[in-house]
Motif scaffolding. Structure first.
Motif, PDB file in Angstrom:
ATOM      1  N   ARG A   1       0.820  -1.221   0.000  1.00 10.35           N
ATOM      2  CA  ARG A   1       0.000   0.000   0.000  1.00 10.35           C
ATOM      3  C   ARG A   1       0.852   1.269   0.000  1.00 10.35           C
ATOM      4  N   ALA A   2       2.153   1.104   0.154  1.00  2.00           N
ATOM      5  CA  ALA A   2       3.093   2.233   0.066  1.00  2.00           C
ATOM      6  C   ALA A   2       4.331   1.742  -0.656  1.00  2.00           C
ATOM      7  N   THR A  26       5.598   7.108  -1.512  1.00  3.18           N
ATOM      8  CA  THR A  26       4.317   7.647  -1.962  1.00  3.18           C
ATOM      9  C   THR A  26       3.470   8.180  -0.816  1.00  3.18           C
ATOM     10  N   PHE A  27       3.837   7.883   0.436  1.00  4.99           N
ATOM     11  CA  PHE A  27       2.995   8.226   1.584  1.00  4.99           C
ATOM     12  C   PHE A  27       3.660   9.301   2.435  1.00  4.99           C
ATOM     13  N   CYS A  28       2.855  10.278   2.835  1.00  2.00           N
ATOM     14  CA  CYS A  28       3.335  11.423   3.616  1.00  2.00           C
ATOM     15  C   CYS A  28       2.688  11.388   5.001  1.00  2.00           C
ATOM     16  N   ASN A  36       2.417   1.112   5.506  1.00  2.00           N
ATOM     17  CA  ASN A  36       1.587   0.119   4.842  1.00  2.00           C
ATOM     18  C   ASN A  36       0.232  -0.068   5.534  1.00  2.00           C
ATOM     19  N   ASP A  37       0.174   0.260   6.817  1.00  2.27           N
ATOM     20  CA  ASP A  37      -1.082   0.133   7.545  1.00  2.27           C
ATOM     21  C   ASP A  37      -2.059   1.260   7.230  1.00  2.27           C
ATOM     22  N   TYR A  38      -1.548   2.427   6.835  1.00  3.92           N
ATOM     23  CA  TYR A  38      -2.403   3.606   6.687  1.00  3.92           C
ATOM     24  C   TYR A  38      -2.473   4.151   5.263  1.00  3.92           C
TER      25      TYR A  38
END
Length: 543
Positions: free
Chosen positions: A318-319, A352-354, A494-496
Motif C-alpha cells: 500500500r506504500a 508515496t505516503f506522507c 503500509n497500515d495507513y
C-alpha cells in the motif's frame, strides 16, 4: 552530500541545467521533446518528439561541451566530488607523478571529502590535468583498470567519478585504447582468478558509453568489445564482472544503433537465466538479477516473455517508492520497494505516503555498501541530481550515511558512532512527530535522536533516499515483518496508506513512451508544464 563534478559550477551551466531540471521534473509528459535544443542557437522549446535517444544524447553531449563562466555562488555545492581548482595563468603544470599512486590516493581520500569548503585533493587535480592529453588520458584509464581493488565498495564509483569529469577522449585516443585492451570473447576468459581487471574494464567501458554519444559510442562498441561483454555474462565469470558487463551493455544501448546490435546478439536468452538471481541471498548475485530483470523489461525485450509488472503481486503493498517523482536514471523494481542507481548523477526518491503526526518507522536492507543518504524528507526538499543535492542536503531533510559514517542535515555532516554498513545490514528509521525527533538504527542499535530538522519542518514527511553510482537498497514500509522493530509503539506506512491498482503500476520505459505518444496537448498550453494555458512569451524565439 555527494561528489558530482570536479569543476566549479558556473553560471551558464547552472542556468541551463536549471532549465533542463525544470523540464525533467515534468517527465514523463515532456520526454519526447526534452533536451532537444538546450544549447547553441536552438530553442529549448524546439519540438523533437520521437527522438528519445537523440534527446538524451544531445543533453549528455551538451553537458560536457558547454563553455564555462565563473558562477556568482560563493560556495559551490560539492562535498565528495569537489570542484576542481585548475592551474592559474602563471601557475606551472604540476610535476607528473606515478599514475597508479595518484589513483589509489584518490580512492583512499574520497570518503573523507564532505565539506563544501574543502580543496579537491592533489591527486584528483593532477589526474585531471594529465588526462588533458591523449597520452595522459590513456595512462589514467589503464591505471584505473590496473589498480582499483575488487573489494573496495567505492572502486567503480571512483572510476566513474574520474572519467566523467576528464576531457572527452579524441577519436584517436579511443582507437588507441581499443588496440591496447585488445578485447574479445577469449580475453573475457583469461585471468578468471583475478576478476578485478575485468570488473574495472567493464566499468570503464560503461562509463565511456554513458559519456560518449552517437557515432563515438557506436564506434567504441567494436565486435571484439561486444563479444567480450557478452562472454562476461557467462556463469563462469565472477558475479561482479557479470554485473558491470551488463551495466556497460545497458549504457551502450542508450544509442539506438547499439541497442539494435546488442539485441541481435540474443542477449535476452542469457538475461532470462540471470533474472533468476533477483532474490538470491548472495547480495552480489542479487544485483545481477535486479539488473537482468530491469534490462529485460526496459531494453532487451524477449518475445513471449511477460513483463514483470504484469505478473508481480502487489496485493499487500500500500506504500512504495514514487516512480513519478524521480528522474529516468533511477531504476525502481516492479514491486516499488527496491531502487538502484547506475548513473553518474546523485539520484533521489521519496515514498508515496506522507505523514503529519504520530510515530512512524520503516527499514532498509543494504544491498550495496557504498554511499547512500537515507532518511526523511518533505515536499520542500531540493533534489538536484546533477548538482549532487539529495536527502540531508537542505533544511527540510535529514539522512543517515552508513558508508562514510555521517548524519546529514542542511548540507552539513557530523560523524556517528555506528560502524560502516555492509551488505545485508538493516537500517531502521524512526520519526516521532510528537517528540519532534528522528532516530536511526543499525541492526537494532540506535543513535542519539536528531532534532535539528524540526526548526524548519514539523509535518509532511516522506521516507526518502539518495544514491551514488552503483548503489542499491530495499525498503520495507510494513508489508512484511520488521527485523528490528523499536521498543515503542509506532505506525507503518503500509497500515495507513492507500494506492489504487493503477497507481501501483511501474511501467517500463517503452510502455510509458507509448502512452506519452497518445497524449494530446492543447495548442495554447504552456510548452514546459503542458498543464496551464501559456501566458509568457520567450524571446527571441517567440514560444
Amino acid at each position: 552530500m555527494i561528489v558530482v563534478a570536479l569543476v566549479v559550477f558556473y553560471a551558464s551551466r547552472s542556468l541551463l541545467q536549471g532549465l533542463l531540471l525544470t523540464l525533467e521534473h515534468h517527465v514523463p509528459r515532456l520526454l519526447g521533446a526534452l533536451g532537444a535544443g538546450a544549447m547553441g542557437n536552438s530553442c529549448v522549446c524546439r519540438d523533437d518528439s520521437g527522438a528519445e535517444e537523440g534527446a538524451e544524447s544531445r543533453t549528455r553531449q551538451a553537458e560536457h561541451s558547454r563553455a564555462h563562466v565563473p558562477e556568482a555562488r560563493s560556495h559551490p555545492r560539492d562535498p565528495v566530488r569537489p570542484p576542481r581548482r585548475g592551474r592559474g595563468p602563471h601557475e606551472p603544470r604540476r610535476k607528473k607523478q606515478n599514475v597508479d599512486g595518484l589513483v589509489l590516493d584518490t580512492l583512499a581520500v574520497i570518503r573523507t571529502l564532505v565539506d563544501n569548503d574543502q580543496e579537491p585533493p592533489y591527486s584528483m587535480i593532477t589526474l585531471h590535468e594529465m588526462a588533458e592529453t591523449d597520452e595522459g588520458w590513456l595512462e589514467v584509464v589503464q591505471s584505473l583498470i590496473r589498480v582499483i581493488p575488487l573489494e573496495d565498495p567505492l572502486g567503480p564509483a571512483v572510476i566513474t567519478l574520474l572519467l566523467d569529469e576528464c576531457p572527452l577522449p579524441t577519436k584517436d585516443a579511443l582507437q588507441k585504447l581499443t588496440e591496447i585492451l585488445n578485447l574479445s570473447g577469449a580475453a573475457a576468459c583469461q585471468d578468471a582468478r583475478h576478476p578485478a581487471k575485468h570488473r574495472n574494464t567493464t566499468a570503464v567501458l560503461g562509463c565511456l558509453a554513458e559519456k560518449l554519444a552517437g557515432p563515438a559510442s557506436i564506434g567504441l562498441l567494436s565486435p571484439g568489445i561486444l563479444e567480450y561483454l557478452l562472454h562476461s555474462l557467462n556463469f563462469q565469470s565472477h558475479p561482479t564482472v557479470m554485473l558491470f558487463a551488463l551495466i556497460a551493455l545497458e549504457k551502450f544501448a542508450q544509442t539506438s544503433e547499439n541497442k539494435m546490435t546488442v539485441s541481435e546478439s540474443c542477449i535476452s536468452d542469457q538475461l532470462i537465466l540471470l533474472e533468476k538471481w533477483t532474490d538470491n541471498p548472495d547480495y552480489l548475485k542479487r544485483q545481477v538479477g535486479f539488473c537482468a530483470q530491469w534490462s529485460l523489461d526496459n531494453l532487451f525485450l524477449k518475445e513471449g516473455r511477460q513483463l514483470t509488472y504484469e505478473k508481480v503481486d502487489l496485493t499487500n503493498i500500500r506504500a512504495m517508492l514514487n516512480s513519478n517523482d524521480v528522474s529516468e536514471y533511477l531504476k525502481i523494481s516492479p514491486h516499488g520497494l527496491e531502487a538502484r542507481c547506475d548513473a553518474s548523477s546523485f539520484e533521489s526518491v521519496r515514498c508515496t505516503f506522507c505523514v503529519d503526526a504520530g510515530v512512524w518507522y520503516y527499514e532498509v536492507t543494504v544491498i550495496t555498501s557504498g554511499v547512500m543518504q537515507i532518511g526523511w524528507a518533505t515536499k520542500d526538499s531540493k533534489f538536484l541530481n546533477h548538482e549532487g543535492y539529495g536527502i540531508g542536503d537542505d533544511e527540510y531533510s535529514c539522512a543517515y550515511d552508513g558508508c562514510r559514517q555521517l548524519i546529514w542535515y542542511n548540507a552539513r555532516s557530523k560523524p556517528h558512532s555506528h560502524p560502516c554498513w555492509k551488505e545485508g545490514d538493516t537500517i531502521g528509521f524512526l520519526l516521532d512527530l510528537q517528540e519532534k525527533q528522528m532516530i536511526f538504527y543499525l541492526n537494532g542499535n540506535q543513535l542519539p535522536a536528531e532534532k535539528q530538522v524540526f526548526s524548519s519542518a514539523v509535518s509532511g514527511f516522506f521516507a526518502a533516499a539518495s544514491f551514488m553510482s552503483y548503489q542499491q537498497c530495499e525498503f520495507n514500509f510494513g508489508a512484511k515483518p520488521f527485523k528490528y522493530p523499536p521498543p515503542i509503539k509506532f505506525s507503518t506506512f503500509n497500515d495507513y496508506a492507500f494506492l489504487t491498482a493503477e497507481e501501483k503500476i511501474i511501467l517500463p520505459r517503452h510502455r510509458r513512451l507509448a502512452l506519452l505518444k497518445q497524449v494530446s496537448i492543447r495548442e495554447n498550453c504552456c510548452t514546459l508544464c503542458c498543464d496551464e494555458i501559456a501566458d509568457t512569451e520567450l524571446r527571441p524565439c517567440g514560444h
